[in-house]
Design a protein around this motif. Structure first.
Motif, PDB file in Angstrom:
ATOM      1  N   SER A 161      -6.410   6.353   5.436  1.00  0.00           N
ATOM      2  CA  SER A 161      -5.262   6.625   4.557  1.00  0.00           C
ATOM      3  C   SER A 161      -5.921   7.953   3.493  1.00  0.00           C
ATOM      4  N   TRP A 193       0.758  -1.440  -0.021  1.00  0.00           N
ATOM      5  CA  TRP A 193      -0.260   0.001  -0.031  1.00  0.00           C
ATOM      6  C   TRP A 193       0.861   1.271  -0.027  1.00  0.00           C
ATOM      7  N   ARG A 194       1.854   1.217   1.117  1.00  0.00           N
ATOM      8  CA  ARG A 194       2.724   2.523   0.844  1.00  0.00           C
ATOM      9  C   ARG A 194       3.545   2.656  -0.545  1.00  0.00           C
TER      10      ARG A 194
END
Length: 171
Positions: free
Chosen positions: A121, A94-95
Motif C-alpha cells: 500500500s 483500510w481503503r
C-alpha cells in the motif's frame, strides 16, 4: 471459507462516535495490544472524525482509525473480528482510512505479520516499536528525589514545545 455475497452487501462503514470507543479499545485489547485505561477519550479528542466502524447487518465487526493532524495522518486500531477475516471487510476499512487521509504523510501503527501488505500500500518501515508494561512503584520508591512530575504541573507551552520536537505536526 466461502464469501457470502449477501453478507458483503450488508457491510457498511460509518464514522464512530465516542460511544463506539469502548468497542474499538476492546478490539485492541482482544488482539493483545495494551491501550491505556483512558486512551479512548484521549484518542477521540485528538480527532473525533478519525474513527470508523465496519458493521455487518448493523453489528460492529471491525474498526480502524485515520486521525489527521494538519498534513500528517496516523492509522491504527485496524482490526476485524477473527470470524470475519478473509472476507474483504478489512480491505474496505483500510481503503476508507486511506481515502480520509489522502494527501497526508501517513504513519501507521501496524503488526509485524502484515508488513508486506503495508508495503504493497506504499508504506515503508521506518523503525520498530517495542512496548513494555509494568509497575513503576518499585522504581519510584528507589529514587531519593523522583524527577517525575504530573503533566498538569508543567506549563502547557513547555509540553507543546517538547511534543513538537517528537511529532510531525502541532497538536
Amino acid at each position: 471459507m466461502m464469501k457470502d455475497a449477501n453478507a458483503s452487501s450488508a457491510f457498511r462503514i460509518r464514522r464512530a462516535g465516542r460511544e463506539d470507543m469502548d468497542y474499538i479499545i476492546s478490539r485492541a485489547k482482544n488482539e493483545g495490544w495494551n491501550p491505556g485505561l483512558h486512551d479512548g477519550d484521549a484518542f477521540f479528542a485528538a480527532d473525533n472524525d478519525g474513527f470508523y466502524i465496519g458493521a455487518l447487518a448493523g453489528r460492529p465487526i471491525g474498526c480502524i482509525s485515520a486521525v489527521r493532524y494538519e498534513n500528517f495522518g496516523f492509522m491504527g486500531f485496524y482490526v476485524v473480528e477473527e470470524q470475519h477475516r478473509g472476507q474483504g471487510y478489512g480491505i474496505k476499512l483500510w481503503r476508507q482510512a486511506m481515502d480520509v487521509l489522502a494527501g497526508c504523510n501517513i504513519g501507521l501503527d501496524g503488526v509485524t505479520a502484515q508488513q508486506e501488505n503495508y508495503r504493497q500500500s506504499g508504506f515503508r518501515l521506518i523503525n520498530r516499536n517495542l512496548r513494555f508494561e509494568g509497575s513503576s512503584a518499585g522504581f519510584l520508591a528507589a529514587l531519593k528525589e523522583p524527577e517525575i512530575v504530573e503533566a498538569a504541573r508543567v506549563p502547557l507551552a513547555s509540553l507543546l514545545a517538547y511534543d513538537r520536537l517528537h511529532f510531525p505536526a502541532s497538536r
